[in-house]
Design a protein around this motif. Structure first.
Motif, mmCIF file in Angstrom:
data_model
loop_
_atom_site.group_PDB
_atom_site.id
_atom_site.type_symbol
_atom_site.label_atom_id
_atom_site.label_comp_id
_atom_site.label_asym_id
_atom_site.label_seq_id
_atom_site.Cartn_x
_atom_site.Cartn_y
_atom_site.Cartn_z
ATOM 1 N N GLY A 89 -2.487 -6.597 5.219
ATOM 2 C CA GLY A 89 -2.423 -5.737 6.399
ATOM 3 C C GLY A 89 -2.259 -4.278 6.038
ATOM 4 N N GLU A 90 -1.533 -4.010 4.938
ATOM 5 C CA GLU A 90 -1.352 -2.637 4.467
ATOM 6 C C GLU A 90 -2.646 -2.101 3.869
ATOM 7 N N ILE A 91 -3.389 -2.952 3.195
ATOM 8 C CA ILE A 91 -4.658 -2.532 2.580
ATOM 9 C C ILE A 91 -5.646 -2.078 3.646
ATOM 10 N N ILE A 92 -5.823 -2.887 4.691
ATOM 11 C CA ILE A 92 -6.799 -2.496 5.709
ATOM 12 C C ILE A 92 -6.234 -1.436 6.649
ATOM 13 N N GLY A 93 -4.927 -1.172 6.539
ATOM 14 C CA GLY A 93 -4.332 -0.079 7.311
ATOM 15 C C GLY A 93 -4.435 1.261 6.604
ATOM 16 N N LEU A 94 -4.876 1.275 5.330
ATOM 17 C CA LEU A 94 -5.011 2.519 4.568
ATOM 18 C C LEU A 94 -6.081 3.421 5.179
ATOM 19 N N LYS A 95 -5.758 4.711 5.282
ATOM 20 C CA LYS A 95 -6.709 5.694 5.807
ATOM 21 C C LYS A 95 -6.886 6.840 4.817
ATOM 22 N N PHE A 96 -8.055 7.449 4.849
ATOM 23 C CA PHE A 96 -8.322 8.575 3.948
ATOM 24 C C PHE A 96 -7.359 9.736 4.219
ATOM 25 N N SER A 97 -6.927 9.889 5.462
ATOM 26 C CA SER A 97 -6.014 10.984 5.811
ATOM 27 C C SER A 97 -4.642 10.811 5.178
ATOM 28 N N LYS A 98 -4.349 9.606 4.678
ATOM 29 C CA LYS A 98 -3.054 9.338 4.046
ATOM 30 C C LYS A 98 -3.096 9.532 2.534
ATOM 31 N N ILE A 99 -4.250 10.011 2.031
ATOM 32 C CA ILE A 99 -4.419 10.189 0.583
ATOM 33 C C ILE A 99 -4.427 11.664 0.243
ATOM 34 N N ASP A 100 -3.619 12.041 -0.724
ATOM 35 C CA ASP A 100 -3.681 13.399 -1.280
ATOM 36 C C ASP A 100 -4.573 13.323 -2.516
ATOM 37 N N PHE A 101 -5.825 13.781 -2.379
ATOM 38 C CA PHE A 101 -6.784 13.630 -3.463
ATOM 39 C C PHE A 101 -6.467 14.529 -4.665
ATOM 40 N N LYS A 102 -5.580 15.495 -4.478
ATOM 41 C CA LYS A 102 -5.198 16.360 -5.603
ATOM 42 C C LYS A 102 -4.113 15.724 -6.464
ATOM 43 N N THR A 103 -3.118 15.131 -5.809
ATOM 44 C CA THR A 103 -1.977 14.579 -6.555
ATOM 45 C C THR A 103 -2.066 13.072 -6.782
ATOM 46 N N GLY A 104 -2.939 12.400 -6.034
ATOM 47 C CA GLY A 104 -3.020 10.947 -6.145
ATOM 48 C C GLY A 104 -1.966 10.225 -5.330
ATOM 49 N N LYS A 105 -1.236 10.972 -4.518
ATOM 50 C CA LYS A 105 -0.166 10.358 -3.714
ATOM 51 C C LYS A 105 -0.766 9.711 -2.462
ATOM 52 N N ILE A 106 -0.356 8.466 -2.197
ATOM 53 C CA ILE A 106 -0.836 7.719 -1.029
ATOM 54 C C ILE A 106 0.360 7.273 -0.193
ATOM 55 N N THR A 107 0.301 7.520 1.101
ATOM 56 C CA THR A 107 1.375 7.115 2.011
ATOM 57 C C THR A 107 1.029 5.778 2.646
ATOM 58 N N ILE A 108 1.953 4.827 2.520
ATOM 59 C CA ILE A 108 1.791 3.498 3.122
ATOM 60 C C ILE A 108 2.711 3.443 4.345
ATOM 61 N N ASP A 109 2.133 3.506 5.533
ATOM 62 C CA ASP A 109 2.976 3.486 6.738
ATOM 63 C C ASP A 109 2.349 2.732 7.904
ATOM 64 N N GLU A 110 1.237 2.020 7.634
ATOM 65 C CA GLU A 110 0.595 1.254 8.699
ATOM 66 C C GLU A 110 0.230 -0.134 8.210
ATOM 67 N N PRO A 165 -7.889 -8.603 8.108
ATOM 68 C CA PRO A 165 -7.235 -9.285 6.977
ATOM 69 C C PRO A 165 -8.051 -10.483 6.489
ATOM 70 N N GLN A 166 -8.624 -11.240 7.425
ATOM 71 C CA GLN A 166 -9.442 -12.384 7.044
ATOM 72 C C GLN A 166 -10.715 -11.924 6.339
ATOM 73 N N GLY A 167 -11.237 -10.770 6.766
ATOM 74 C CA GLY A 167 -12.467 -10.237 6.170
ATOM 75 C C GLY A 167 -12.308 -9.934 4.694
ATOM 76 N N ILE A 168 -11.209 -9.269 4.322
ATOM 77 C CA ILE A 168 -11.040 -8.951 2.897
ATOM 78 C C ILE A 168 -10.640 -10.203 2.112
ATOM 79 N N GLY A 169 -9.989 -11.140 2.798
ATOM 80 C CA GLY A 169 -9.688 -12.411 2.143
ATOM 81 C C GLY A 169 -10.961 -13.164 1.813
ATOM 82 N N ASN A 170 -11.914 -13.168 2.738
ATOM 83 C CA ASN A 170 -13.207 -13.820 2.507
ATOM 84 C C ASN A 170 -13.996 -13.114 1.404
ATOM 85 N N LEU A 171 -13.903 -11.768 1.391
ATOM 86 C CA LEU A 171 -14.581 -10.972 0.367
ATOM 87 C C LEU A 171 -14.100 -11.388 -1.027
ATOM 88 N N TYR A 172 -12.801 -11.566 -1.144
ATOM 89 C CA TYR A 172 -12.183 -11.960 -2.413
ATOM 90 C C TYR A 172 -12.566 -13.389 -2.797
#
Length: 391
Positions: A217-238, A306-313
């Protein structure tokens, strides 16, 4: 009907709610609750309304049907008394109660009058679940839901507090096996095969799962706006979930689940590539593009489930039969196990995993933790032995 009043205690103003309980043996019963200072009035009011609802429902049940069945009361519980719970929790309660298999709750005890259900009946049901091969964790969850229905029966005055048959039910011992993680060599093979795979989504998915240790659920909740492309910092909050075909976005399971992680360079390089692909698809589809900002999307911007990425795997594993088949969650266990074997301190590992307490990390990954300590001791041995030999 309930009433709300203000009281003063130690110079502080508090709200107090007085409310009626359904009659039992034709006796009127009352109770009250005092809220801590600064509790919002809306929360107090909601509590008062809930108690009014419980009183009216209980009164109706006692008047119309003193022999209400477990199923009838459980249906009322599902419909009226799960306010504030997440859609996934409500769906899991429904799934437990309405399980269509012969040993499902409603199929076994659903038609029994709730005031006739006794300890012998319920202990026998728990034993049957165990004999059917149901896991101790699932049995415990089933117990908790059944118990909630009986607690409602007590609130309604249908049974007395000393008649709750769930109080003395004995559950099978709950044991947590060591996490079945991939080895370091297997991880290398997985990433090599994923990079060569025709489906470009699988490589990013496995990098995120193995390098960040996120839940589905956290993986598919990741958004590009939560990524700092300069520092590599990613916020997990969804945490994105899908219940009965409808998507919901909610916070992670605990407050500790809201965290910041640093992505390795290999992962950041792939994220930049995927972000460029996202912008390309956005231009291509125009108004038909769903601008979700999600990292894992179909070409038109629709986020994966969540089922979609599970099927992908799972499809990836079928294409690579020499990779040991493990369920998707084992990738998260692999992330944690690798950190512990590398002797990263347990507090940091627990924070990266989003665990609410380090005891969870220690209990679940005890084997990897012990392996890490053993390897550390062997390294020290080698260092000092080499020192003595060269002296």
């Amino acid at each position: 009907m309930s009433s709300i009043s203000k009281i003063n205690r130690d110079g502080k103003t508090l709200y107090k709610v007085c409310f009626d309980l359904p009659r039992y043996n034709n006796k009127r019963r009352k109770s009250s609750r005092t809220f801590p200072p600064k509790t919002p009035y809306a929360e107090v009011k909601a509590f008062a309304l809930q108690k009014d609802r419980e009183y009216q429902t209980g009164k109706k049940l006692l008047v119309e049907n003193s022999n209400i069945t477990f199923k009838e009361l459980a249906e009322i519980y599902l419909k009226e008394f799960l306010i504030g719970l997440s859609p996934t929790t409500i769906a899991s309660y429904e799934s437990i109660l309405k399980n269509s298999k012969p040993y499902g709750v409603f199929n076994v005890i659903g038609n029994l009058p709730i005031n006739k259900v006794n300890l012998t009946c319920l202990q026998g049901y728990i034993l049957r679940l165990s004999e059917e091969g149901i896991s101790a964790k699932t049995i415990k969850n089933t117990y908790m839901v059944i118990s909630s229905v009986f607690k409602l029966a007590i609130k309604m005055g249908i049974i007395t507090k000393d008649r709750n048959p769930m109080d003395d039910v004995v559950l099978p011992k709950l044991t947590k096996p060591n996490a079945d993680a991939y080895t370091e060599e297997e991880v290398k093979l997985i990433l090599q095969r994923a990079k060569e795979d025709n489906n470009d989504k699988i490589y990013l998915l496995l990098l995120v799962a193995l390098f960040l240790g996120l839940r589905r659920g956290e993986i598919i909740g990741l958004k590009f706006s939560k990524i700092d492309f300069k520092t590599g910092k990613i916020t997990i909050d969804e945490n994105r979930v899908v219940v009965k075909g409808k998507a919901y976005v909610k916070p992670p399971k605990t407050n500790s689940g809201i965290r910041e992680v640093i992505a390795p360079k290999l992962l950041m390089d792939e994220l930049r590539k995927v972000y460029n692909d996202y912008l390309t698809h956005k231009l291509k589809y125009g108004k038909g593009f769903i601008d979700s900002e999600a990292i894992f999307t179909h070409n038109n911007g629709t986020p994966y489930t969540p089922q979609g990425i599970g099927n992908l795997y799972q499809r990836f594993l079928k294409r690579n039969p020499d990779i040991p088949p493990k369920n998707f969650h084992m990738l998260r266990h692999t992330f944690c196990s690798q950190l512990l074997r590398a002797n990263l301190d347990i507090k940091t590992v627990s924070a990266l995993m989003g665990h609410s307490h380090i005891d969870i990390t220690l209990t679940r990954y005890a084997h990897s933790y012990e392996e890490g300590k053993k390897e550390a001791a062997e390294k020290l041995d080698n260092i000092f032995n080499n020192s003595f030999e060269s002296a």
